[in-house]
Design an enzyme around this catalytic site. Structure first.
Site, PDB file in Angstrom:
ATOM      1  N   GLU A 161      28.349  14.564   9.445  1.00  0.00           N
ATOM      2  CA  GLU A 161      28.879  13.347   9.000  1.00  0.00           C
ATOM      3  C   GLU A 161      28.183  12.239   9.778  1.00  0.00           C
ATOM      4  OE1 GLU A 161      33.050  13.772   9.496  1.00  0.00           O
ATOM      5  OE2 GLU A 161      33.097  15.419   7.888  1.00  0.00           O
ATOM      6  N   HIS A 179      35.099  18.973  -0.018  1.00  0.00           N
ATOM      7  CA  HIS A 179      36.296  18.992   0.178  1.00  0.00           C
ATOM      8  C   HIS A 179      36.804  17.906  -1.095  1.00  0.00           C
ATOM      9  CE1 HIS A 179      37.071  20.318   4.338  1.00  0.00           C
ATOM     10  NE2 HIS A 179      35.929  19.732   4.491  1.00  0.00           N
ATOM     11  N   GLU A 222      32.487  23.971   3.036  1.00  0.00           N
ATOM     12  CA  GLU A 222      33.839  23.466   3.494  1.00  0.00           C
ATOM     13  C   GLU A 222      34.934  23.463   2.164  1.00  0.00           C
ATOM     14  OE1 GLU A 222      34.248  20.484   6.382  1.00  0.00           O
ATOM     15  OE2 GLU A 222      32.311  20.859   7.393  1.00  0.00           O
ATOM     16  N   ASP A 250      37.381  23.298  -0.308  1.00  0.00           N
ATOM     17  CA  ASP A 250      38.860  23.400  -0.652  1.00  0.00           C
ATOM     18  C   ASP A 250      39.147  22.365  -1.872  1.00  0.00           C
ATOM     19  OD1 ASP A 250      38.960  21.098   0.908  1.00  0.00           O
ATOM     20  OD2 ASP A 250      40.124  22.021   2.627  1.00  0.00           O
ATOM     21  N   ASN A 300      25.081  18.501   7.731  1.00  0.00           N
ATOM     22  CA  ASN A 300      26.228  18.474   7.151  1.00  0.00           C
ATOM     23  C   ASN A 300      27.141  17.345   6.615  1.00  0.00           C
ATOM     24  OD1 ASN A 300      28.220  20.609   5.909  1.00  0.00           O
ATOM     25  ND2 ASN A 300      29.497  20.086   7.452  1.00  0.00           N
TER      26      ASN A 300
HETATM   27  C1  XIL Z   1      38.879  20.081  10.691  1.00  0.00           C
HETATM   28  C2  XIL Z   1      39.845  21.115  11.173  1.00  0.00           C
HETATM   29  O1  XIL Z   1      40.056  21.867  10.112  1.00  0.00           O
HETATM   30  C3  XIL Z   1      41.011  20.784  11.777  1.00  0.00           C
HETATM   31  O2  XIL Z   1      41.805  21.776  12.241  1.00  0.00           O
HETATM   32  C4  XIL Z   1      40.705  19.644  12.905  1.00  0.00           C
HETATM   33  O3  XIL Z   1      41.908  19.207  13.283  1.00  0.00           O
HETATM   34  C5  XIL Z   1      40.126  18.615  12.610  1.00  0.00           C
HETATM   35  O4  XIL Z   1      38.687  19.013  11.725  1.00  0.00           O
HETATM   36  N1  XIL Z   1      35.067  18.123   7.846  1.00  0.00           N
HETATM   37  C6  XIL Z   1      34.567  18.810   8.980  1.00  0.00           C
HETATM   38  C7  XIL Z   1      35.697  19.793   9.644  1.00  0.00           C
HETATM   39  O5  XIL Z   1      33.480  18.915   9.291  1.00  0.00           O
HETATM   40  O6  XIL Z   1      35.065  20.060  11.100  1.00  0.00           O
HETATM   41  C8  XIL Z   1      36.773  19.415   9.757  1.00  0.00           C
HETATM   42  O7  XIL Z   1      37.482  20.351  10.107  1.00  0.00           O
HETATM   43  C9  XIL Z   1      37.283  18.924   8.190  1.00  0.00           C
HETATM   44  C10 XIL Z   1      36.658  17.910   7.829  1.00  0.00           C
END
Ligand code: XIL
Length: 359
Positions: free
Chosen positions: A163, A241, A270, A272, A205
């Site tokens: 990020e 996401h 990631e 969802d 990422n």
């Molecule tokens: C999130 C975790 O799922 C949580 O448990 C934590 O509190 C915060 O981080 N993008 C990312 C991940 O790259 O590392 C994040 O994970 C979600 C968003």
């Protein structure tokens, strides 16, 4: 030349282990063949299927069972982040990540390490640290060398930087690392990581760069420049996401393809799929369609090597968390398995797409 995680994933011990139940089943005629798990279907398609895992959930036997049966890649949800691994300067704590690594090894799963450099989960000694550029580079170097040195040969892939791009795509976001080191902190992290473990696959990422957005263009420009100048990078992670209905298969496929033309892998890192309010059958069906479209975009491109969901079952999703004011929904069900570990329509959709594509 860096080692590539080639799409064909053939792990001999796993195949041997997988054949045993079939050999036994031949004698016990009444036992029906179990339906193939996602990991079997993924393997037939030469990709990995993964899940982010929080180490405490390994204590839950049902969770444990679904994870090892269905997935062949594991991402530490938090355990490999900077604030977990080096909470105090020079004092590392590997205990939680080690648990995940041991589980993955015992179950023939690859590990997608997440992450070495991020603006979140930074301990105060870094975030508030008044380091000169050289001192900050030393901190970055030492963290990366210590972590990659320890897990060399066990963690195949690392999200080196997470990020870094601003949401508008207008340039790098402001972070403590950028303030202390300058814009080249991103490439320096990749250079250190490659020195520390020349065999690891190194990924950049980020989110909101899945389809052909302005942010995706900015990420593309950055990694293209890296490739041209010989900065050691192997791939781009598309976090994914999504919000219900937000998957644009054609545009995502186009983005994966152009990254492939640079010689880069892509992994869905990631996935969802959230929605407002309570789920209905129609919502879960639309969600299944989102999962299917995203898997389709991955399978269409031979440089897409993994599809990872951000969790296994809805009961443990981060999207129900208390610290997520912006899209927290206690009723959300964004993953492949429900609160009781039952496969959802999204699971069946992935089975169908993977089966069809393998055939
Ligand atoms: C999130 C975790 O799922 C949580 O448990 C934590 O509190 C915060 O981080 N993008 C990312 C991940 O790259 O590392 C994040 O994970 C979600 C968003």
């Amino acid at each position: 030349m860096l080692r590539k995680l080639s799409r064909p994933l053939l792990c001999i011990p796993f195949i041997a282990a997988a054949l045993i139940p079939f050999a036994l089943a031949a004698n016990a005629q009444s036992t029906p063949d179990p339906a193939p798990a996602l990991r079997d279907l993924a393997e037939q398609n030469h990709i990995h299927i993964g899940a982010a895992v929080y180490s405490d959930h390994l204590l839950d036997p049902q969770f444990n069972q679904v994870l090892s049966r269905e997935f062949n890649m594991l991402t530490p949800e938090n355990e490999a982040k900077f604030c977990w691994l080096q909470p105090n300067e020079g004092k590392f704590d590997f205990s939680k990540f080690d648990q995940l690594v041991a589980f993955a090894q015992a179950n023939n799963m690859e590990i997608h390490g997440h992450n070495l450099v991020w603006h979140q989960c930074l301990p105060d000694w870094v975030a508030q640290g008044k380091f000169t550029r050289d001192q900050a580079l030393q901190v970055l170097h030492d963290h990366i060398f210590t972590v990659l040195g320890r897990y060399r040969g066990r963690v195949a892939i690392w999200d080196v930087v997470n990020e870094a791009m601003s949401d508008s795509g207008s340039g790098l976001r402001d972070t403590p690392w950028r303030d202390m080191i300058g814009d080249d902190y991103v490439e320096m992290a990749f250079r250190f990581a490659h020195e520390a473990d020349p065999d690891a696959l190194l990924f950049y990422n980020d989110y909101s760069g899945e389809a052909m957005t302005g942010k995706a263009n900015a990420i593309y420009d950055m990694v293209q420049d890296f490739v041209k100048r010989g900065v050691p990078i192997n791939g781009v992670g598309l976090q994914s996401h999504f919000t219900l209905g937000g998957v644009n298969e054609a545009s995502i496929s186009q983005n994966i393809k152009r990254l492939g033309a640079l010689g880069l892998q892509v992994q869905i890192t990631e996935m969802d799929d959230r929605f407002d309010g309570a789920p209905t059958p129609a919502i879960l069906q639309e969600q299944a369609n989102d999962y299917a479209q995203l898997m389709q975009a991955c399978l269409e491109n031979s440089n897409c090597t993994a599809f990872i969901t951000w969790g296994v079952s809805d009961n443990y999703t981060w999207l129900r968390g208390t610290n997520l004011g912006f899209f927290k929904n206690p009723l959300v069900e964004p993953l492949l398995f429900d609160d009781h570990y039952q496969p959802k329509p999204a699971y069946q959709a992935l089975v169908d797409v993977l089966t069809k594509h393998a055939g």
